[in-house]
Design a protein around this motif. Structure first.
Motif, PDB file in Angstrom:
ATOM      1  N   THR A 232       0.846  -1.194   0.000  1.00  0.00           N
ATOM      2  CA  THR A 232       0.000   0.000   0.000  1.00  0.00           C
ATOM      3  C   THR A 232       0.883   1.247   0.000  1.00  0.00           C
ATOM      4  O   THR A 232       2.048   1.198   0.392  1.00  0.00           O
ATOM      5  N   GLN A 233       0.306   2.378  -0.405  1.00  0.00           N
ATOM      6  CA  GLN A 233       1.052   3.636  -0.387  1.00  0.00           C
ATOM      7  C   GLN A 233       1.429   4.016   1.041  1.00  0.00           C
ATOM      8  O   GLN A 233       2.522   4.517   1.283  1.00  0.00           O
TER       9      GLN A 233
ATOM     10  N   ASP B  32       3.745  -5.966  -6.326  1.00  0.00           N
ATOM     11  CA  ASP B  32       4.805  -6.970  -6.325  1.00  0.00           C
ATOM     12  C   ASP B  32       6.008  -6.488  -7.135  1.00  0.00           C
ATOM     13  O   ASP B  32       5.877  -5.660  -8.034  1.00  0.00           O
ATOM     14  N   VAL B  33       7.160  -7.044  -6.813  1.00  0.00           N
ATOM     15  CA  VAL B  33       8.401  -6.663  -7.492  1.00  0.00           C
ATOM     16  C   VAL B  33       8.481  -7.406  -8.825  1.00  0.00           C
ATOM     17  O   VAL B  33       8.416  -8.636  -8.865  1.00  0.00           O
ATOM     18  N   SER B  34       8.612  -6.652  -9.904  1.00  0.00           N
ATOM     19  CA  SER B  34       8.663  -7.267 -11.234  1.00  0.00           C
ATOM     20  C   SER B  34      10.091  -7.702 -11.559  1.00  0.00           C
ATOM     21  O   SER B  34      11.063  -7.195 -10.995  1.00  0.00           O
TER      22      SER B  34
ATOM     23  N   ALA C  85      11.297  -4.649   0.524  1.00  0.00           N
ATOM     24  CA  ALA C  85      10.012  -5.154   0.046  1.00  0.00           C
ATOM     25  C   ALA C  85       9.127  -5.463   1.242  1.00  0.00           C
ATOM     26  O   ALA C  85       9.485  -6.293   2.082  1.00  0.00           O
ATOM     27  N   PHE C  86       7.976  -4.789   1.328  1.00  0.00           N
ATOM     28  CA  PHE C  86       7.071  -4.941   2.467  1.00  0.00           C
ATOM     29  C   PHE C  86       5.735  -5.516   1.991  1.00  0.00           C
ATOM     30  O   PHE C  86       5.005  -4.868   1.245  1.00  0.00           O
ATOM     31  N   ASN C  87       5.456  -6.754   2.402  1.00  0.00           N
ATOM     32  CA  ASN C  87       4.189  -7.430   2.076  1.00  0.00           C
ATOM     33  C   ASN C  87       3.938  -7.542   0.577  1.00  0.00           C
ATOM     34  O   ASN C  87       2.811  -7.365   0.116  1.00  0.00           O
TER      35      ASN C  87
ATOM     36  N   CYS D 280      15.469  -6.958   1.409  1.00  0.00           N
ATOM     37  CA  CYS D 280      14.996  -7.089   2.777  1.00  0.00           C
ATOM     38  C   CYS D 280      13.485  -7.194   2.729  1.00  0.00           C
ATOM     39  O   CYS D 280      12.822  -6.296   2.250  1.00  0.00           O
ATOM     40  N   GLN D 281      12.953  -8.333   3.198  1.00  0.00           N
ATOM     41  CA  GLN D 281      11.498  -8.513   3.209  1.00  0.00           C
ATOM     42  C   GLN D 281      10.998  -8.573   4.620  1.00  0.00           C
ATOM     43  O   GLN D 281      11.633  -9.073   5.498  1.00  0.00           O
TER      44      GLN D 281
END
Length: 103
Positions: A36-37, A68-70, A86-88, A102-103
């Motif tokens: 989310t923003q 999601d990360v492309s 990367a968060f959620n 880092c997740q």
């Protein structure tokens, strides 16, 4: 004594990734992806609170994005001096390469 040295930047169009890898060995490029923003803004806020001893390193928040990360984004940030926060969101870890995630 610690000082914060933070540079920020934003990219309007997610498909138009045009940033240059810095030749400055003190710069660490940060890329933020979140679900989310609000989450992306919170992560960016806390990154900007990180205190690094003066003259050691500084952080450059290159962009914050939602979703999601492309694979395209992973290819673009595949340099040793970059960190993807990367968060959620989903990340194809097999394609991460040299970037720190880092997740």
């Amino acid at each position: 004594q610690k000082k914060r040295k933070i540079l920020t930047g934003e990219i309007e169009d997610p498909d138009d990734i045009k940033w240059t890898v810095s030749n400055d060995p003190k710069q660490i490029d940060i890329f933020i992806k979140a679900n989310t923003q609000e989450a992306a803004d919170a992560v960016k806020f806390y990154v900007n609170q990180i205190e690094i001893p003066e003259n050691e390193k500084y952080l450059n928040v290159v962009w914050t994005r939602i979703g999601d990360v492309s694979d395209h984004e992973l290819r673009e940030i595949n340099v040793p001096s970059s960190i993807l926060l990367a968060f959620n969101v989903k990340v194809n870890e097999k394609k991460v390469g040299k970037a720190s995630v880092c997740q």
